[in-house]
Design an enzyme around this catalytic site. Structure first.
Site, PDB file in Angstrom:
ATOM      1  CB  SER A 265      -7.591   1.044   3.875  1.00 39.86           C
ATOM      2  OG  SER A 265      -7.116   2.197   3.210  1.00 39.86           O
ATOM      3  CE  LYS A 266       0.794  -2.023   3.744  1.00 38.57           C
ATOM      4  NZ  LYS A 266       1.378  -3.306   3.920  1.00 38.57           N
ATOM      5  NE  ARG A 267      -6.779   4.243  -0.892  1.00 40.53           N
ATOM      6  CZ  ARG A 267      -7.464   5.350  -0.628  1.00 40.53           C
ATOM      7  NH1 ARG A 267      -6.953   6.513  -0.893  1.00 40.53           N
ATOM      8  NH2 ARG A 267      -8.672   5.285  -0.113  1.00 40.53           N
TER       9      ARG A 267
END
Ligand code: GLU
Length: 477
Positions: free
Chosen positions: A246-248
Site C-alpha cells: 500500500s502507499k503507506r
C-alpha cells in the site's frame, strides 16, 4: 545471442517500487550480457495518461543509474520509442494479419456486445468473443475494432525463466481486440509488435501478465515468429502479510526517496534483494557486483516483503562509505563553516540513516555545533556537588588548559586527557558526572548532545574555549 531487454512503462503517474524493480532486473540482465536495455513508453491508453509522467519516469531511472541504450529521448535503430508515434507500424502488422486471415472487423455495436456479455453472465458461463465470431466480416476501414482470429485453440506451455514450466488451456484464448475504433492498438497487440520490431529477447514483468501470455504466444504463432523469453517477477508485498503493497508501506513515488535523502546505490542494492537472492550471505552490492551476480534463476517465485528497516540500514551502510566531501556534496549540504561541517560528518554518518535524518539532526541534537548556545545557570549547576557554583567554576577553569591543547588531537586523545581529570573526581563530589556535565552542557547548551570530546574536536580549541568562558561568565567566575 545479443540480449535485448526493455522496460515498457505506461505514463500513468509516478514510478513506484514495483516499476523500478522491473526496470532494474531488465537492466541488470542486459548489462550482464553486454546487451541493450530499451526504454519504451506504452501510451496507447490516452485516458489514463498523466501529464509529466514520461519526464518523471526518465528522471527516476536516471537517478538510479539505470541508463537506457535506446529510448524516446535518445532514439535508436527502432525509433520511435513512444507507442502513440508508432501507429503506422501497428497498422502494417494488422494488415499482415488481415492478409493471412488472422484478423477481422468486429461486427457488433457496443450495445450488442454488452447484450452478449450479459447473456453469458446470466447463463453463468464465461464470455468468449470467439464463440460469436461472424461467418463473414466486412472489410476493415478503421472505424470499427479489428479483432484477432485466435488461430490455434490449444493448451500453451512455456518456460518462464523464474517460475519454470507454465501452461494454460483454451480458456485463456480469445479473439481480443488488436486495434480499437479510435485507431489505437491495444496493449496486447502493441507490445507484441514492438517486442518483435525491437528484437526483444527477454521480457521481465509482473505476474498479472501470466494469464494473458497464451494470447501473446498465439500472436507470435500467427506471425510465425518465436516469442522472447519471459521472466515473471514476484509481487512486492507489504511488511505485515500477504496484501499488496500500500502507499503507506512504500508504494510511493521513487523520487520521494531521493527527496528524503536515500542514496541511489543504496536503493538499487535494496531493490535488487527485493525478490532476488544472491545465494550467498553478501548483503551489500555495488551495481557492478549486482551485474556480475544477477540471474533470473535466483529470482524468487513467491512474494517479496518490503521492509523499511532494511532499506534504512542498507542506506546507512552506503552513507558510511562516503568520504566527508562526498557526503557533503551528495547530501546538498551547505555550511558557513565547511571545516566544522566536515568534522561533523562522522557524527552524522554514525547516527543518520538518510540525508533527511542528518538534516534533522543538524537542526536538533547537533544544532549546537553551528550556533552559539544560550546557557542557563540552573542547567550548568545541575550536578554541582557544593553550593554557590564554586565547584563547577573551578572544574571548568581546570579543564581550560586541556581544551587549549586539543588542536591536532583525535577525539580519543582528547577523551583520554579529559577523563584523566574526570576520573579523579571523588564520588562524594559527584564523580565524573560533576565534571563531564558542565563541560558538555557548557559546550552545547543542550541536555542531549554529542559527547564533550567530539564537541571539543569539532569546535576546535578556540571555539571550545569561547563557550567555556561564556559558561564561566554566567557563573560569575
Ligand atoms: N505497459 C505495461 C505496464 O506498464 C508494460 C507491461 C509489460 O512489460 O509488457 O504495465
Amino acid at each position: 545471442m545479443n540480449v535485448r531487454t526493455r522496460f515498457a512503462p505506461s505514463p500513468t503517474g509516478y514510478m513506484h517500487i514495483g516499476g523500478v524493480r522491473t526496470a532494474l532486473y531488465a537492466w541488470l540482465y542486459a548489462r550482464k550480457h553486454s546487451g541493450s536495455f530499451i526504454l519504451r513508453i506504452e501510451d496507447t491508453d490516452k485516458e489514463r495518461e498523466v501529464e509529466g509522467s514520461i519526464g518523471h519516469i526518465m528522471e527516476s531511472l536516471r537517478w538510479l543509474g539505470l541508463q537506457w541504450d535506446e529510448g524516446p529521448d535518445i532514439g535508436g535503430f527502432h525509433e520511435p520509442y513512444v507507442q502513440s508515434a508508432r501507429l503506422p507500424i501497428y497498422q502494417a502488422y494488422a494488415q499482415k494479419l488481415i492478409a493471412s486471415g488472422f484478423a477481422y472487423t468486429d461486427p457488433y455495436t457496443p450495445d450488442e456486445l454488452e447484450e452478449l456479455r450479459q447473456k453469458a453472465e446470466m447463463e453463468k458461463r464465461p464470455f468468449l468473443f470467439r464463440e460469436h465470431r461472424p461467418e463473414q466480416s466486412e472489410e476493415w476501414d478503421g472505424t470499427k475494432p479489428l479483432r484477432f482470429r485466435t488461430p490455434f485453440l490449444k493448451r500453451y506451455s512455456w518456460n518462464d525463466l523464474v517460475r519454470g514450466e507454465l501452461s494454460a488451456g483454451e480458456e485463456a484464448l480469445d479473439d481480443f481486440i488488436l486495434i480499437k475504433s479510435d485507431g489505437y492498438p491495444t496493449y496486447n497487440f502493441a507490445h507484441v509488435v514492438d517486442d518483435i520490431e525491437m528484437q526483444i529477447t527477454h521480457v521481465t514483468r509482473g505476474e498479472e501478465f501470466i494469464s494473458s501470455t497464451p494470447k501473446f504466444l498465439s500472436l507470435y504463432d500467427a506471425f510465425e515468429l518465436p516469442p522472447p523469453a519471459f521472466a515473471t517477477l514476484p509481487p512486492i508485498l507489504s511488511e505485515e502479510g500477504k496484501k499488496k503493497l500500500s502507499k503507506r508501506d512504500g508504494a510511493k513515488d521513487i523520487l520521494d526517496y531521493r527527496a528524503e535523502g536515500y542514496l541511489p546505490e543504496a536503493f538499487v542494492n535494496f531493490l535488487a534483494l527485493l525478490g532476488w537472492n544472491p545465494g550467498t550471505e553478501q548483503e551489500y552490492f555495488t551495481s557492478e557486483e549486482l551485474i556480475q551476480a544477477f540471474d533470473f534463476d535466483k529470482v524468487n517465485k513467491s512474494g517479496a516483503h518490503f521492509n523499511e528497516e532494511k532499506l534504512l540500514s542498507v542506506n546507512q551502510y552506503w552513507l558510511r562509505q562516503l568520504s566527508s566531501g562526498e557526503f557533503t556534496v551528495q547530501g546538498n549540504f551547505t555550511s558557513p563553516d565547511p571545516e566544522r561541517f566536515s568534522k561533523t560528518v562522522p557524527l552524522l554518518k554514525e547516527r543518520a540513516h538518510t540525508f533527511g535524518e542528518a538534516r534533522e539532526m543538524l537542526t536538533g541534537e547537533l544544532a549546537c555545533i553551528f550556533t552559539q548556545p544560550v546557557l542557563t545557570e540552573e542547567m550548568l549547576l545541575l550536578k554541582e556537588p557544593g553550593e554557590a557554583a564554586g565547584f563547577t567554576r573551578t572544574t571548568l577553569t581546570n579543564l581550560l588548559p586541556f581544551i587549549k591543547e586539543s588542536d591536532g588531537k583525535t577525539i580519543e586523545e582528547i577523551k583520554v586527557a579529559i577523563m584523566s581529570v574526570a576520573d579523579e573526581n571523588p564520588k562524594e563530589k559527584g564523580g565524573r558526572g560533576a565534571v563531564l556535565w558542565p563541560l558538555r552542557y557548557g559546550l552545547s547548551g543542550q541536555e542531549r548532545s554529542p559527547d564533550p570530546f567530539s564537541l571539543i574536536y569539532i569546535l576546535g580549541s578556540a571555539g571550545s574555549e569561547l563557550r567555556i568562558r561564556a559558561a564561566l561568565d554566567i557563573l560569575g567566575g
